[in-house]
Design a protein around this motif. Structure first.
Motif, PDB file in Angstrom:
ATOM      1  N   TYR A   1       0.860  -1.175   0.000  1.00  0.00           N
ATOM      2  CA  TYR A   1       0.000   0.000   0.000  1.00  0.00           C
ATOM      3  C   TYR A   1       0.902   1.233   0.000  1.00  0.00           C
TER       4      TYR A   1
ATOM      5  N   LYS B   1      -1.653  -0.611  -4.705  1.00  0.00           N
ATOM      6  CA  LYS B   1      -2.759   0.100  -4.064  1.00  0.00           C
ATOM      7  C   LYS B   1      -2.290   1.404  -3.421  1.00  0.00           C
TER       8      LYS B   1
ATOM      9  N   GLU C   1      -7.310   1.359   7.575  1.00  0.00           N
ATOM     10  CA  GLU C   1      -7.786   0.752   6.330  1.00  0.00           C
ATOM     11  C   GLU C   1      -6.914  -0.425   5.916  1.00  0.00           C
ATOM     12  N   VAL C   2      -5.596  -0.267   6.017  1.00  0.00           N
ATOM     13  CA  VAL C   2      -4.685  -1.362   5.657  1.00  0.00           C
ATOM     14  C   VAL C   2      -4.903  -2.561   6.576  1.00  0.00           C
TER      15      VAL C   2
ATOM     16  N   ASN D   1      -8.184  -4.333   5.847  1.00  0.00           N
ATOM     17  CA  ASN D   1      -8.137  -5.109   4.607  1.00  0.00           C
ATOM     18  C   ASN D   1      -7.287  -6.364   4.726  1.00  0.00           C
ATOM     19  N   GLU D   2      -6.156  -6.255   5.440  1.00  0.00           N
ATOM     20  CA  GLU D   2      -5.163  -7.337   5.420  1.00  0.00           C
ATOM     21  C   GLU D   2      -5.021  -8.078   6.748  1.00  0.00           C
TER      22      GLU D   2
END
Length: 267
Positions: A30, A45, A63-64, A67-68
Motif C-alpha cells: 500500500y 494500491k 484501512e490497511v 483489509n489485510e
C-alpha cells in the motif's frame, strides 16, 4: 504469508519505485498519497494520507489493517525539500518542512506501533538522506530535518526492540526523482548578499538530481534490509563519494571538512 507493506509518499519517485519492486517480489503493498483518488493505473494500491494530518494517518493505517489483518513493514518515505540562505528563508516554511520530514514521520510510526506490538513483530524503515549527516550550505534546514530523524530512529529503535519490532534508517544520496519540483525554494532576491552563491548552488543541486542514480537502487537496498534478520541502525545508498563524505567527516578535523565542502560548493 505475504508481508504487508505501507509506504508513505508512494505515488512517485523513490516511494513508487520501492513499491513497484516489492510488489513484483510478492509483497502486499500500500502506498500513500494526499490525493490517491486522482491517481489512476498505479502499479500498487494507494490510500489517502497526509503526514501533516493525524486523522488521515490513523484512517489509512486502519484501512490497511482492516483489509489485510496485519501490517508488517512501514517505509517512512514521504518528505519535501527546502533550499535557501537561512537568513532569508521564512521560519514558517522551515516549520512546514520539519512538520513533514520529522514530525510527520514520527506520527506515522506512532500509528503503526500498536498493531506491530500486538503482532510481536514489525519493521520500520525511515528514509532519511546522506544530507542529514552534514550541514550543507543553502540546504541547512533540509539537512537538519533528516539528521533529526536519524537520531530519533536511534532512540525509538531501543524503545521498541523488546516488542519484536525493528527500526532502521536508510539514507539515500542523489537520485533522479521529481523532488526538486516539490521543494520550497527561497527566491533568489535581486538585492540579496547571497544572490550569486545561492543561484550557483541551486543550479548545482538541480544538476545533481537530474544526473542522480536510478531509484531502483533504493528499492533493491530496501528489499535487502527487509530480508535481513537483524537490520543495522544506519544504511547509506548512493555513489562512492557521497557515502565516503560521511566517513571523511568522522576522521577529518571540523575546519578541514568545512573547507572541503566550501571548495565543493565554490563558496
Amino acid at each position: 504469508m505475504k508481508k504487508v507493506v505501507l509506504i508513505t509518499g508512494g505515488s512517485s519517485g523513490i516511494g513508487k519505485s520501492v513499491g513497484e519492486f516489492l510488489t513484483q517480489k510478492g509483497f502486499i503493498v500500500y502506498g500513500t498519497s494526499r490525493n490517491s483518488s486522482k491517481i489512476k493505473n498505479h502499479p500498487f494500491k494507494l490510500v489517502s494520507l497526509d503526514v501533516n494530518d493525524t486523522v488521515t494517518i490513523l484512517k489509512a493505517v486502519e484501512e490497511v489493517i482492516l483489509n489485510e489483518g496485519r501490517l508488517d513493514i512501514l517505509i517512512n518515505n514521504a518528505g519535501m525539500g527546502i533550499t535557501g540562505p537561512i537568513e532569508e528563508t521564512p521560519t514558517n516554511e522551515m516549520r512546514k518542512v520539519f512538520d513533514t520530514n520529522f514530525f510527520g514521520a514520527i506520527d506515522v510510526m506512532k500509528a503503526v506501533l500498536p498493531q506491530m506490538r500486538a503482532q510481536k513483530s514489525g519493521l520500520i524503515i525511515n528514509v532519511t538522506s546522506i544530507a542529514g549527516y552534514m550541514g550543507l550550505p543553502f540546504r541547512g534546514i533540509y539537512s537538519a530535518t533528516k539528521g533529526a530523524l536519524e537520531i530519533v530512529t536511534e532512540a525509538i529503535r531501543m524503545e521498541v526492540k523488546s516488542f519484536g519490532i525493528e527500526v532502521t534508517n536508510v539514507a539515500p544520496g542523489d537520485f533522479a526523482t521529481n523532488i526538486a519540483s516539490g521543494r520550497y525554494h527561497t527566491p533568489v532576491f535581486e538585492n540579496s548578499p547571497y544572490k550569486q552563491n545561492y543561484q550557483s548552488n541551486l543550479n548545482l543541486m538541480d544538476s545533481h538530481v537530474d544526473s542522480g542514480s536510478d531509484p531502483i537502487e533504493m528499492a533493491k537496498a530496501i528489499y535487502k534490509i527487509i530480508n535481513t534478520s537483524k537490520p543495522k541502525i544506519h544504511y547509506k545508498v548512493g555513489d562512492f563519494m557521497q557515502k565516503f563524505s560521511i566517513v571523511l567527516k568522522k576522521i577529518l578535523p571540523d575546519t578541514v571538512y568545512e573547507k572541503m565542502l566550501m571548495n565543493h560548493y565554490k563558496l
